[in-house]
Design a protein around this motif. Structure first.
Motif, PDB file in Angstrom:
ATOM      1  N   ARG A 173       0.792  -1.215  -0.097  1.00  0.00           N
ATOM      2  CA  ARG A 173      -0.099  -0.092   0.097  1.00  0.00           C
ATOM      3  C   ARG A 173       0.833   1.214   0.021  1.00  0.00           C
ATOM      4  O   ARG A 173       0.507   2.313  -0.550  1.00  0.00           O
ATOM      5  N   HIS A 174       2.064   1.256   0.743  1.00  0.00           N
ATOM      6  CA  HIS A 174       2.920   2.262   0.798  1.00  0.00           C
ATOM      7  C   HIS A 174       3.427   2.583  -0.461  1.00  0.00           C
ATOM      8  O   HIS A 174       3.477   3.723  -0.888  1.00  0.00           O
ATOM      9  N   GLY A 181       0.857   3.849  -3.150  1.00  0.00           N
ATOM     10  CA  GLY A 181       0.531   5.301  -3.019  1.00  0.00           C
ATOM     11  C   GLY A 181       1.591   6.050  -3.478  1.00  0.00           C
ATOM     12  O   GLY A 181       1.517   7.163  -4.386  1.00  0.00           O
ATOM     13  N   ASN A 182       2.699   5.767  -3.230  1.00  0.00           N
ATOM     14  CA  ASN A 182       4.157   6.562  -3.848  1.00  0.00           C
ATOM     15  C   ASN A 182       4.165   6.595  -5.244  1.00  0.00           C
ATOM     16  O   ASN A 182       4.218   7.750  -6.057  1.00  0.00           O
ATOM     17  N   SER A 199       1.262   8.497  -7.294  1.00  0.00           N
ATOM     18  CA  SER A 199       1.653   9.930  -7.366  1.00  0.00           C
ATOM     19  C   SER A 199       2.352  10.247  -8.486  1.00  0.00           C
ATOM     20  O   SER A 199       1.873  11.328  -9.058  1.00  0.00           O
ATOM     21  N   ASP A 253      -6.282   3.696  -7.478  1.00  0.00           N
ATOM     22  CA  ASP A 253      -6.431   4.514  -6.322  1.00  0.00           C
ATOM     23  C   ASP A 253      -7.683   4.153  -5.578  1.00  0.00           C
ATOM     24  O   ASP A 253      -7.525   4.091  -4.288  1.00  0.00           O
ATOM     25  N   SER A 313      -7.350   0.907  -3.951  1.00  0.00           N
ATOM     26  CA  SER A 313      -6.462   1.198  -2.614  1.00  0.00           C
ATOM     27  C   SER A 313      -7.242   1.790  -1.304  1.00  0.00           C
ATOM     28  O   SER A 313      -6.929   1.480  -0.280  1.00  0.00           O
ATOM     29  N   GLU A 314      -7.841   2.726  -1.788  1.00  0.00           N
ATOM     30  CA  GLU A 314      -8.682   3.661  -0.616  1.00  0.00           C
ATOM     31  C   GLU A 314      -9.708   2.547  -0.155  1.00  0.00           C
ATOM     32  O   GLU A 314      -9.707   2.572   1.262  1.00  0.00           O
ATOM     33  N   ARG A 321      -8.029   0.491   2.484  1.00  0.00           N
ATOM     34  CA  ARG A 321      -7.730   1.207   3.738  1.00  0.00           C
ATOM     35  C   ARG A 321      -8.867   1.249   4.653  1.00  0.00           C
ATOM     36  O   ARG A 321      -8.861   1.072   5.632  1.00  0.00           O
TER      37      ARG A 321
END
Length: 441
Positions: free
Chosen positions: A227-228, A231-232, A235, A268, A271-272, A275
């Motif tokens: 997940r980290h 996210g990077n 972006s 995204d 991924s959200e 979370r």
């Protein structure tokens, strides 16, 4: 009661003991104790040897059968004396025949113990214990359980559990213990009880959960790292795609940039969702909620997008807690998103004595098989057959955590997804202060 000399021969017996064996005191005098035992006498020999080598007053117990007809086991306590060993048949400590089968055939390691000066002294172990921890019954009976299976550094923790057991309290915890395969993690249940004579006994049950807990820890680490990094990297993808869209003039490159942005946004979104699911499912709650008020609240949030009809009772308390809000929102969102504009969606609550059914129905095309089969039919998820969202999975997990399930039905062109939840007596909190909608609204 009976006495045994250092060679293992009977020196005296009481009338009650002789009667138990269906013979006379004279007929038993001088006989080897192991000759009176039905079946394997190794446990008796090992226990006798251990007591004979101990100081006067030391005791050990073992399970033995003296009855050739029923082979019913009994518990014998051997006590070291200056002149040999005295054996006593213990009354009302042996389990019933029904329990004996459960004890013996369980795949979990089980120890029957007696609390002596707040220390669990082993009185009996089952075969699963021997296999798991490596100690035969004759080797460990009469000894402190903690001395054999509690690792260094966990003695204080074990002592705390012993204090609770001595006070008659049940223990339930994940513990680390020494086994033949090294240190392992167990779900431990300590169940104390007291006899009519006021002596405290209990059972310690150990279920090996090492592999499951290691797998969960690995998945958590992999999930967080993924997940980290996701996210990077997303972006970067968003930034470069937007740059291309704004600066290239060739139509095919602009189209490619738009497709990159669309794919990144979908990724995204997933991924959200992940979370949100992780955060919700990490919040375990056993509180109850009013399913009727919940249905009204969710319906009001979606009426601006589609004609949403509700039919709910005045109140419908169910188990499941606040996570049910997200579960029902996902079901309604799924129905609204996959039906044509202006097509009605039905939301109903049917409260029963044991179960309450929350149904979301639409007349769209139905849930695709690639998403339906793994969720509702427990089909395997493969790289070639799976859905892309987590909404239905989240609804299923919330229902299962509450003791219910998620169901799918397709009848007369209507798709119906049902949350089955255990009914509750009262509501612990209200989802919304909004008024209930009348039937059919």
């Amino acid at each position: 009661m009976f006495g045994v000399d250092e060679s293992g021969r009977v020196t005296f017996v009481t009338e009650a003991f002789a009667s138990r064996l269906g013979t006379t005191r004279e007929a038993l005098a001088g006989r080897s104790l192991t000759d009176l035992v039905v079946g394997d006498g190794e446990a008796v020999q090992a226990t006798l040897a251990a007591v004979a080598d101990a100081d006067a007053g030391a005791t050990r117990r073992c399970r033995v059968s003296f009855d050739p007809e029923t082979a019913a086991p009994a518990t014998v306590e051997f006590t070291a004396t200056d002149g040999g060993v005295v054996g006593t048949l213990c009354q009302r400590t042996a389990p019933t025949d029904e329990f004996h089968h459960l004890f013996a055939q369980s795949h979990d390691a089980i120890v029957a113990f007696e609390m002596v000066n707040k220390v669990p002294v082993v009185r009996r172990v089952n075969d699963a214990f021997v296999e798991t921890f490596g100690y035969a019954e004759g080797e460990i009976v009469g000894e402190s359980l903690n001395d054999y299976i509690v690792p260094d550094g966990r003695v204080s923790e074990a002592t705390d559990y012993d204090q609770r057991t001595a006070a008659g309290k049940v223990n339930h915890a994940i513990v680390a213990r020494k086994t033949v395969d090294g240190r392992r993690e167990f779900l431990y249940r300590g169940l104390p009880y007291e006899t009519d004579a006021g002596r405290r006994y209990g059972f310690a049950i150990y279920t090996d959960v090492t592999d499951d807990r290691r797998r969960q820890r690995r998945l958590r680490v992999l999930h967080r790292v993924l997940r980290h990094n996701l996210g990077n990297d997303l972006s970067v993808v968003f930034g470069m795609a937007e740059y291309l869209q704004q600066n290239v003039t060739r139509p095919e490159l602009q189209t490619a940039a738009v497709r990159i942005l669309d794919a990144a946004e979908r990724l995204d979104d997933v991924s959200e969702q992940a979370r949100e699911v992780e955060a919700a499912l990490d919040t375990v709650t056993e509180r109850s909620v009013d399913a009727a008020a919940l249905a009204c609240s969710v319906a009001d949030d979606y009426r601006h997008r589609t004609p949403l009809q509700t039919m709910v009772p005045e109140t419908a308390p169910v188990s499941g807690g606040f996570n049910l809000v997200g579960a029902l929102e996902n079901l309604v969102e799924n129905a609204v998103e996959h039906t044509p504009d202006g097509t009605p969606v039905r939301l109903t609550v049917d409260a029963g004595e044991e179960d309450t059914l929350i149904r979301v129905a639409d007349d769209g095309d139905g849930i695709p098989a690639i998403e339906r089969a793994p969720i509702f039919e427990d089909a395997d998820i493969t790289t070639l057959q799976h859905g892309t969202g987590l909404g239905l999975w989240f609804a299923r997990w919330v229902a299962e955590a509450a003791g219910g399930d998620l169901r799918y039905d397709r009848t007369d062109g209507w798709t119906v997804v049902t949350l089955r939840l255990p009914s509750a007596e009262t509501c612990d909190f209200n989802v919304s202060d909004r008024c209930h909608s009348p039937p059919g609204r």
